[in-house]
Design an enzyme around this catalytic site. Structure first.
Site, mmCIF file in Angstrom:
data_model
loop_
_atom_site.group_PDB
_atom_site.id
_atom_site.type_symbol
_atom_site.label_atom_id
_atom_site.label_comp_id
_atom_site.label_asym_id
_atom_site.label_seq_id
_atom_site.Cartn_x
_atom_site.Cartn_y
_atom_site.Cartn_z
ATOM 1 N N MET A 221 2.734 4.975 -0.453
ATOM 2 C CA MET A 221 2.819 6.426 -0.303
ATOM 3 C C MET A 221 1.410 7.018 -0.212
ATOM 4 S SD MET A 221 6.223 7.676 -2.234
ATOM 5 C CE MET A 221 5.587 7.754 -3.881
ATOM 6 N N GLY A 222 0.425 6.159 0.067
ATOM 7 C CA GLY A 222 -0.933 6.655 0.273
ATOM 8 C C GLY A 222 -1.683 6.901 -1.013
ATOM 9 N N LEU B 212 -4.642 5.715 -1.569
ATOM 10 C CA LEU B 212 -4.891 4.291 -1.805
ATOM 11 C C LEU B 212 -6.021 4.073 -2.815
ATOM 12 C CD1 LEU B 212 -4.635 2.998 1.877
ATOM 13 C CD2 LEU B 212 -2.812 3.298 0.186
ATOM 14 N N HIS C 10 -3.898 -1.086 -4.131
ATOM 15 C CA HIS C 10 -3.320 -1.138 -2.780
ATOM 16 C C HIS C 10 -4.131 -2.094 -1.897
ATOM 17 C CE1 HIS C 10 -1.840 3.075 -3.835
ATOM 18 N NE2 HIS C 10 -0.740 2.468 -3.458
ATOM 19 N N GLY D 145 3.994 -4.465 -5.533
ATOM 20 C CA GLY D 145 3.309 -4.676 -6.809
ATOM 21 C C GLY D 145 4.293 -4.802 -7.957
ATOM 22 N N ASP E 185 5.713 -1.734 -10.397
ATOM 23 C CA ASP E 185 7.044 -1.153 -10.199
ATOM 24 C C ASP E 185 8.058 -2.298 -10.251
ATOM 25 O OD1 ASP E 185 6.407 1.745 -9.557
ATOM 26 O OD2 ASP E 185 5.087 0.688 -8.182
ATOM 27 N N VAL F 247 -2.471 -4.564 -10.991
ATOM 28 C CA VAL F 247 -3.939 -4.487 -11.029
ATOM 29 C C VAL F 247 -4.315 -3.432 -12.063
ATOM 30 C CG1 VAL F 247 -6.027 -4.118 -9.664
ATOM 31 C CG2 VAL F 247 -3.989 -5.087 -8.579
ATOM 32 N N SER G 42 -1.588 5.965 -8.479
ATOM 33 C CA SER G 42 -2.062 7.208 -7.860
ATOM 34 C C SER G 42 -1.937 8.370 -8.842
ATOM 35 C CB SER G 42 -1.245 7.517 -6.609
ATOM 36 O OG SER G 42 -1.384 6.455 -5.705
ATOM 37 N N ARG G 43 -1.033 8.243 -9.803
ATOM 38 C CA ARG G 43 -0.826 9.356 -10.745
ATOM 39 C C ARG G 43 -1.922 9.426 -11.806
ATOM 40 N NH1 ARG G 43 4.908 8.235 -9.560
ATOM 41 N NH2 ARG G 43 5.739 10.138 -8.608
HETATM 42 O O1 PAF Z 1 6.031 1.975 -4.422
HETATM 43 C C1 PAF Z 1 5.886 2.878 -3.592
HETATM 44 O O2 PAF Z 1 4.767 3.316 -3.290
HETATM 45 C C2 PAF Z 1 7.122 3.477 -2.922
HETATM 46 O O3 PAF Z 1 8.207 3.494 -3.791
HETATM 47 C C3 PAF Z 1 7.480 2.776 -1.596
HETATM 48 C C4 PAF Z 1 7.863 1.336 -1.823
HETATM 49 C C5 PAF Z 1 6.308 2.858 -0.643
HETATM 50 C C6 PAF Z 1 8.680 3.480 -0.954
HETATM 51 O O4 PAF Z 1 8.406 4.815 -0.680
#
Ligand code: PAF
Length: 280
Positions: free
Chosen positions: A26-27, A29, A33, A145, A148, A174, A184-185
């Site tokens: 979702m960017g 980065l 990532h 990763g 999640d 990581v 990212s949060r």
């Molecule tokens: O883990 C993420 O960044 C998101 O859940 C994904 C897998 C890109 C789906 O939007």
């Protein structure tokens, strides 16, 4: 690196490729990532990445609008790394030109527990967009990763049940030098919260140590972990010991028998919700 915004352009760029390794993101980065991109490079060629902030996986009171969108910085990072061949960065109108009424429903016993319990609809949003991205990219391998953890398992099961020709490869979480899982949060944390944030990983380690030492009293272990976080100002959603194979709660006899376990946690520090996990 080519940056493509439409599915048609993406397909043109990837025509004839049958060893594509894909990293959906979702960017915003960060180093984690970039490490996924490197891993993808070891498993296939060309490497394709996507950046798409997927509205479907955000609840009505979640941070969709606030989610950091840093496309140009992300492109610069990927260009410097020089691993990704095509970056797919679709607009919302490209991904969802009409309301996405066909959706993938993960099974209740996996999709509605842990993250699914606290973020209703989250995994339906994830599996739906991942299936759609896979349909656009047609990867042979995709890298996810382990941070999640539940998402990884759900995506892997979806691929198996739909016989998708995509192998899911897991990348270790990581971490920052102080143990905080990269996310990212993390950028939403204040200075004081950032100092406090590694406690989540420390607590997971304490849980793991107790399990390794032979403690099988899971309710007490989970309760102590939650109390420690709460005492330090966290609002805890869960700290839960589960079986690695299906994320079900193990019985004490399974813990004693050395069943492969994972401890998963989600908690809020101020306004920022963090998740982490550790395999035992
Ligand atoms: O883990 C993420 O960044 C998101 O859940 C994904 C897998 C890109 C789906 O939007």
């Amino acid at each position: 690196m080519k940056v493509v915004r439409s599915i048609e352009e993406l397909r043109d760029q990837l025509r004839g490729q049958n060893r594509i390794a894909f990293v959906p993101t979702m960017g915003n980065l960060h180093a984690a990532h970039l490490s996924l991109m490197q891993m993808a490079h070891q498993h296939g060629d060309p490497v394709v990445a996507s950046i798409f902030v997927n509205r479907l996986q955000f609840g009505p009171n979640e941070d969709f609008d606030k989610y950091p969108r840093t496309l140009q910085e992300d492109i610069d990072k990927l260009q410097r790394q020089n691993t990704v061949y095509v970056l797919f960065a679709p607009t919302e109108a490209e991904m969802y030109p009409e309301p996405q009424s066909y959706r993938v429903n993960p099974p209740h016993d996996l999709g509605d527990i842990l993250e699914g319990e606290f973020r209703p609809g989250f995994f339906v949003g994830v599996t739906t967009v991942v299936l759609k991205l896979f349909s656009c990219v047609q990867p042979r391998v995709a890298v996810f990763g382990k941070k999640d953890y539940q998402q990884l398992m759900i995506v892997r099961n979806m691929c198996r049940q739909f016989a998708l020709p995509t192998e899911i490869v897991a990348h270790e979480t990581v971490r920052e030098p102080d143990g905080l899982a990269m996310s990212s949060r993390n950028r939403f944390l204040s200075e004081a919260e950032r100092k406090e944030a590694p406690r989540l990983f420390r607590v997971l380690n304490e849980v793991r140590d107790r399990l390794r030492a032979g403690d099988t009293d899971l309710p007490a272990i989970e309760h102590d972990a939650q109390r420690e976080l709460a005492a330090a100002g966290w609002k805890v959603d869960y700290v839960s010991v589960r079986r690695q194979m299906d994320l079900k709660a193990p019985g004490a006899e399974q813990v004693a028998a050395g069943q492969a376990l994972a401890v998963l946690a989600a908690a809020k520090l101020g306004a920022t919700r963090l998740i982490d996990n550790l395999e035992v």
